[in-house]
Design a protein around this motif. Structure first.
Motif, PDB file in Angstrom:
ATOM      1  N   UNK A 129       0.839  -1.193   0.000  1.00  0.00           N
ATOM      2  CA  UNK A 129       0.000   0.000   0.000  1.00  0.00           C
ATOM      3  C   UNK A 129       0.878   1.248   0.000  1.00  0.00           C
ATOM      4  N   UNK A 130       1.893   1.259   0.863  1.00  0.00           N
ATOM      5  CA  UNK A 130       2.705   2.466   1.004  1.00  0.00           C
ATOM      6  C   UNK A 130       3.572   2.728  -0.214  1.00  0.00           C
ATOM      7  N   UNK A 131       4.072   1.655  -0.815  1.00  0.00           N
ATOM      8  CA  UNK A 131       4.920   1.844  -2.000  1.00  0.00           C
ATOM      9  C   UNK A 131       4.043   2.320  -3.168  1.00  0.00           C
ATOM     10  N   UNK A 132       2.897   1.688  -3.339  1.00  0.00           N
ATOM     11  CA  UNK A 132       2.021   2.049  -4.448  1.00  0.00           C
ATOM     12  C   UNK A 132       1.491   3.470  -4.286  1.00  0.00           C
ATOM     13  N   UNK A 133       1.116   3.805  -3.055  1.00  0.00           N
ATOM     14  CA  UNK A 133       0.603   5.139  -2.782  1.00  0.00           C
ATOM     15  C   UNK A 133       1.675   6.206  -2.873  1.00  0.00           C
ATOM     16  N   UNK A 134       2.856   5.866  -2.363  1.00  0.00           N
ATOM     17  CA  UNK A 134       3.889   6.876  -2.189  1.00  0.00           C
ATOM     18  C   UNK A 134       4.799   7.047  -3.393  1.00  0.00           C
ATOM     19  N   UNK A 135       4.888   6.018  -4.231  1.00  0.00           N
ATOM     20  CA  UNK A 135       5.817   6.106  -5.358  1.00  0.00           C
ATOM     21  C   UNK A 135       5.330   5.265  -6.542  1.00  0.00           C
ATOM     22  N   UNK A 136       4.156   5.587  -7.060  1.00  0.00           N
ATOM     23  CA  UNK A 136       3.592   4.753  -8.136  1.00  0.00           C
ATOM     24  C   UNK A 136       4.450   4.761  -9.400  1.00  0.00           C
ATOM     25  N   UNK A 187       5.674   1.609 -11.762  1.00  0.00           N
ATOM     26  CA  UNK A 187       5.423   1.651 -13.208  1.00  0.00           C
ATOM     27  C   UNK A 187       6.721   1.462 -13.993  1.00  0.00           C
ATOM     28  N   UNK A 188       7.779   2.142 -13.558  1.00  0.00           N
ATOM     29  CA  UNK A 188       9.044   2.025 -14.281  1.00  0.00           C
ATOM     30  C   UNK A 188       9.554   0.580 -14.243  1.00  0.00           C
ATOM     31  N   UNK A 189       9.450  -0.042 -13.059  1.00  0.00           N
ATOM     32  CA  UNK A 189       9.847  -1.447 -12.948  1.00  0.00           C
ATOM     33  C   UNK A 189       9.034  -2.325 -13.879  1.00  0.00           C
ATOM     34  N   UNK A 190       7.747  -2.065 -13.909  1.00  0.00           N
ATOM     35  CA  UNK A 190       6.838  -2.863 -14.737  1.00  0.00           C
ATOM     36  C   UNK A 190       7.190  -2.734 -16.220  1.00  0.00           C
ATOM     37  N   UNK A 234      -8.189   2.879  -1.479  1.00  0.00           N
ATOM     38  CA  UNK A 234      -8.623   3.870  -2.469  1.00  0.00           C
ATOM     39  C   UNK A 234      -7.532   4.876  -2.847  1.00  0.00           C
ATOM     40  N   UNK A 235      -6.689   5.222  -1.886  1.00  0.00           N
ATOM     41  CA  UNK A 235      -5.652   6.215  -2.179  1.00  0.00           C
ATOM     42  C   UNK A 235      -4.590   5.649  -3.124  1.00  0.00           C
ATOM     43  N   UNK A 236      -4.300   4.369  -2.973  1.00  0.00           N
ATOM     44  CA  UNK A 236      -3.339   3.732  -3.876  1.00  0.00           C
ATOM     45  C   UNK A 236      -3.906   3.733  -5.293  1.00  0.00           C
ATOM     46  N   UNK A 237      -5.201   3.426  -5.401  1.00  0.00           N
ATOM     47  CA  UNK A 237      -5.844   3.417  -6.719  1.00  0.00           C
ATOM     48  C   UNK A 237      -5.776   4.812  -7.326  1.00  0.00           C
ATOM     49  N   UNK A 277      -3.498   8.606 -11.312  1.00  0.00           N
ATOM     50  CA  UNK A 277      -2.918   9.896 -11.694  1.00  0.00           C
ATOM     51  C   UNK A 277      -1.557   9.693 -12.357  1.00  0.00           C
ATOM     52  N   UNK A 278      -0.746   8.815 -11.769  1.00  0.00           N
ATOM     53  CA  UNK A 278       0.591   8.565 -12.322  1.00  0.00           C
ATOM     54  C   UNK A 278       0.487   8.026 -13.750  1.00  0.00           C
ATOM     55  N   UNK A 279      -0.433   7.094 -13.965  1.00  0.00           N
ATOM     56  CA  UNK A 279      -0.573   6.507 -15.302  1.00  0.00           C
ATOM     57  C   UNK A 279      -1.014   7.560 -16.304  1.00  0.00           C
ATOM     58  N   UNK A 280      -1.922   8.430 -15.868  1.00  0.00           N
ATOM     59  CA  UNK A 280      -2.435   9.460 -16.763  1.00  0.00           C
ATOM     60  C   UNK A 280      -1.300  10.403 -17.163  1.00  0.00           C
ATOM     61  N   UNK A 281      -0.505  10.805 -16.168  1.00  0.00           N
ATOM     62  CA  UNK A 281       0.578  11.748 -16.469  1.00  0.00           C
ATOM     63  C   UNK A 281       1.639  11.101 -17.347  1.00  0.00           C
ATOM     64  N   UNK A 282       1.921   9.833 -17.087  1.00  0.00           N
ATOM     65  CA  UNK A 282       2.914   9.139 -17.908  1.00  0.00           C
ATOM     66  C   UNK A 282       2.421   9.062 -19.347  1.00  0.00           C
TER      67      UNK A 282
END
Ligand code: FMN
Ligand code: SF4
Ligand code: SF4
Ligand code: FES
Ligand code: FES
Lengths: 176, 632
Positions: B226-233, B237-240, B261-264, B269-274
């Motif tokens: 949760x914390x990694x996904x929320x704090x540094x999505x 993504x880069x790893x993926x 919900x916050x992780x989602x 947002x990160x995906x949209x900006x990327x």
């Protein structure tokens, strides 16, 4: 329920049957439960048999096939919360609201749910009342928060009763 | 939004972002992770914005909302840079003082900094707080520096450099080899070598392949992902993307539990900006590599964390597992080769590519490399997320970082590995966190749950707790799992309710072994672990429940009684007033008595009785003395 909302949600996911679970989650988010008409609509628009929808809605715990109360109480029973006394919190919630986990009272005042971790384990035990988190919560505090809610509910119910026609009739009867 | 069509453009933009930033300029950071959110971080954020305006310091100070810092119980957390002064449990009314003192006068607000719970000693700097000082935060460290919704922030800390290196300087085989020689093992539970798994998927025939992030995080009591996904999505993504390039996938999925919900939100947002900046889509940075990502929310089923169930769920089906083989690497999502890794595994990938496999594998033990994040919770002073190098001992984590057990209580056990794991006693505290060592000790690394228990925790009840959880979560597809768990749960429930029988321990052992051997998926195969490990290390406690109807931890309600010692009771009535069950009788100044059949065992009287009198006792395994009427 406005079936337009359901259509909108289905359309947002492009009407894809692979998105079934996502669509159901969004409906549950919008109307708080999954009414029969909504499921029928999903079945029709996605061409997914009702039996499959039923399987999905019973398999996943998030889905509710009955309406929820005005106040939703979630008590975390995850391990971190368990070792810090979550059972006592749940017992207090049951006692004050008179509602068992997974149930809603007939007046639709309270729904009580247990969850197994909200990701706030460091704050355990955790209880969420209408979206507001209460961390490191104690039985006494739980009772206080919920009794307050219950009082408000009762007051509102009485107020409504006073305004309704039945009340007028009752008043008449009392006078005579 | 910047547009990147070549690596050079990305680099130029990075320089631009960095040149616009002055590392000496004060910056107020506020943790806005889920736990701090729960303790009021939104209100604090509003107060900070308002106060910056009110004091007219907008030009002199930056304000950044970040992901989880790890010390969640002390939230909301504010850290002032460049010094790194850390304020804990900050409330909106503290903000005026923080800005006046910390920003304008360069002083410290004493009352809000960390105080050692034992010595009272205060520590102003975040990195000096014992909780943080003894960690090595290669993954979580970035959480403090970036706003998870801000692409510039991620680019400023070197984001997407690893992706560029992979896309333009490495073949897919070289990438797989790098991950192999880093000896990275999966962080989702089983610890399978990630490079080896990638190679299976890379070599599997098929034009269409998929990569998946497992962020279902079902272990109740753990929240690393949760914390990694929320704090540094962006890092996930880069790893993926690197993984996708390595195995030849052009589509990715992230499976996130909807309880986060916050992780989602942050991920979306990160995906949209990327995507808007050209970092996702077709011909990324002019490399010819195409990649898109979809987010799928889980709907509340523990079994969906298991990879084959997760893939079924992704397809819109009930999340029931399939027998393996075939493994997802050859036959996964929609029958295509699929590589699925845990959030933390993916987050390690950019690090490995940037620093090199050798640097990565220089950290840790022979068989377990790199760092691991644990969710250190339960009966421990400093609860939160801790990241340590593999090979750190449980003792160091619980006592050096965690500050030991609160309230002067005695440490009893630590549970690792979640419902598949086990409980280890004091004598095994020098065990190293390492996939193989923990398994040898009878526990498991698992995904990183670490729950500390003290003398008040009953381990028979803990075993019962996990089996109740698993009984609820077993998908029911295979009989040994469904029935084995149910039978063990019945026996354990009986024990905790004072109905344990001679022979129960042996029966448990037999059932445990049967369930272990013949279930299809790892849920059933590992379900007996909580029973077996407690039977090994805490057998006496089981015996006491059965033979003496005694719960040594005084925790099982059916086996305890609250009793007021007549010699000590002063008749103050404090217990009488708190008892919600009206179970306490006694006139003022007279000895009070608990009417046993009315008592609900809430423990209210024990807490209420003044320490000076200390008249309430909890009994177990012995009869409650008959009440004697006496003057207090
Ligand atoms: C019952 C069960 C639950 C699981 N839950 C999770 C989970 O919540 N998160 C996770 O990453 N892996 C979970 N796993 C492990 C996955 O099956 C899979 O091994 C993992 O996602 C692979 O990623 P890794 O190699 O990076 O660890 C679970 C396994 C089982 C049997
Ligand atoms: S344990 Fe609770 S119910 Fe029992 S006597 Fe004490 S206060 Fe009353
Ligand atoms: S609180 Fe303690 S001293 Fe006071 S009446 Fe109760 S048992 Fe007696
Ligand atoms: S165990 Fe309750 S929030 Fe995690
Ligand atoms: S959420 Fe703020 S420190 Fe973890």
């Amino acid at each position: 329920m406005d079936i337009g909302i359901i259509d909108e949600i289905i359309d947002k996911h492009g009407g894809e049957s692979g998105a079934l679970i996502q669509i159901l989650l969004d409906i549950q988010g919008a109307v708080n439960w999954l009414p029969k008409e909504a499921l029928a609509r999903v079945s029709e628009k996605l061409s997914v048999p009702m039996s499959r929808i039923q399987h999905i809605t019973t398999f996943y715990k998030t889905f509710s096939l009955t309406p929820k109360g005005r106040h939703e109480i979630h008590v975390c029973l995850g391990t971190a919360c368990h070792v810090r006394g979550a059972q006592d919190i749940l017992a207090t919630v049951e006692e004050v609201t008179g509602v068992k986990p997974g149930e809603t009272d007939p007046d639709l005042n309270f729904s009580v749910e247990t969850v197994s971790c909200l990701g706030c384990c460091a704050l355990g035990p955790v209880m969420v009342v209408d979206g507001e988190y209460h961390g490191n919560v104690k039985p006494a505090e739980t009772a206080k928060v919920l009794s307050q809610l219950k009082l408000t509910e009762t007051a509102e119910a009485l107020e409504k009763l006073k305004q309704s026609e039945t009340a007028e009739v009752l008043n008449l009867c009392a006078c005579q | 939004m910047p547009q990147f069509t070549t690596p050079a453009e990305l680099e130029a933009y990075r320089r631009e972002v960095l040149s616009g930033r002055d590392s000496a300029k004060p910056c107020i950071t506020l943790c806005s992770g889920s736990a701090c959110h729960a303790t009021g971080s939104n209100k604090v954020a509003a107060a900070i914005a308002l106060e910056i305006e009110k004091q007219g310091v907008a030009a002199e100070v930056d304000f950044r909302r970040t992901g989880c810092h790890g010390f969640c119980e002390q939230g909301p957390i504010v850290v002032i840079y460049p010094q790194g002064v850390c304020y804990l449990k900050v409330q909106p009314e503290d903000i005026e003082e923080i800005i006046t003192k910390s920003i304008k006068e360069q002083q410290v607000v004493e009352r809000l900094i960390y105080a050692d719970p034992n010595t009272g000693e205060r520590t102003p700097l975040e990195e000096e707080i014992p909780f943080y000082k003894n960690q090595q935060r290669l993954i979580l460290g970035s959480n403090l520096k970036i706003d998870p919704k801000n692409l510039d922030d991620y680019i400023a800390v070197g984001g997407f450099q690893a992706l560029v290196k992979v896309l333009f300087e490495m073949t897919s085989e070289q990438v797989v080899d790098e991950v192999k020689s880093a000896k990275l093992r999966g962080r989702g539970g089983a610890g399978f070598p990630s490079g080896v798994k990638w190679d299976f998927a890379r070599q599997a025939p098929g034009a269409q392949k998929y990569v998946v992030v497992n962020c279902d995080e079902g272990d109740p009591g753990a929240y690393m992902d949760r914390s990694v996904m929320e704090g540094n999505p962006f890092a996930v993504l880069e790893g993926l993307m690197i993984g996708a390039y390595a195995i030849g996938a052009s589509e990715g999925y992230v499976y996130v539990r909807q309880e986060y919900p916050l992780a989602v939100e942050n991920l979306a947002v990160a995906l949209k900006k990327a995507a808007e900046s050209g970092l996702l889509g077709t011909d990324i940075l002019g490399s010819g590599f195409d990649f898109t990502v979809k987010v799928h929310r889980g709907a509340g089923a523990f079994i969906c964390g298991e990879e084959t169930s997760l893939l079924n769920s992704l397809e819109g089906k009930p999340g029931e597992p399939n027998a393996r083989p075939p493994f997802p690497a050859t036959k996964g999502l929609w029958g295509k080769p699929t590589n699925i890794n845990n959030v933390e595994t993916w987050a390690n990938i950019p690090l490995i590519i940037n620093k090199g496999a050798a640097a990565f594998s220089s950290i840790g033990t022979e068989g377990s490399k790199g760092t691991k994040i644990f969710s250190l919770v339960g009966k421990v002073n400093n609860t939160g997320l801790v990241e340590v190098p593999m090979g750190a001992t449980l003792r160091d984590i619980i006592f050096k970082i965690g500050g030991g057990v609160p309230g002067g209580k005695k440490f009893k056990a630590v549970q690792t590995g979640g419902p598949s794991g086990g409980c280890l006693p004091e004598s095994l505290l020098d065990t190293k966190v390492d996939f193989d060592e923990l398994t040898k000790a009878g526990a498991m690394m698992g995904s990183g749950g670490m729950i500390v228990m003290d003398e008040d925790t009953c381990l028979v009840d803990i075993a019962r707790y996990f089996l109740a959880f698993l009984s609820d979560e077993s998908c029911g597809k295979c009989t040994p799992c469904r029935e084995g768990i149910r039978q063990m749960l019945k026996i354990l429930t009986n024990m905790t309710q004072g109905r344990g029988k001679e022979g129960d321990i042996e029966l448990l052992q037999t059932l445990a072994e049967a369930t272990l051997g013949s279930s299809m998926c790892a849920l059933g195969k590992t379900a007996p672990n909580p029973v077996l490990s407690t039977l090994t290390h805490f057998r006496d406690e089981y015996a006491a429940h059965i033979h003496n109807r005694k719960c040594p931890a005084l925790s099982c309600k059916a086996l305890i009684a609250y009793y007021i010692e007549p010699e000590k009771c002063k008749g103050c009535g404090a217990c009488f007033r708190v008892c919600p069950a009206a179970a306490i009788e006694g006139e003022k100044k007279q000895v009070h008595v608990v009417t046993q059949h009315k008592c609900t065992k809430c423990g209210g009287c024990l807490e209420a009785c003044p320490a000076a009198f200390d008249a309430v006792r909890v009994l177990s395994g012995e009869p409650v003395p008959e009440p004697v009427a006496a003057e207090a």
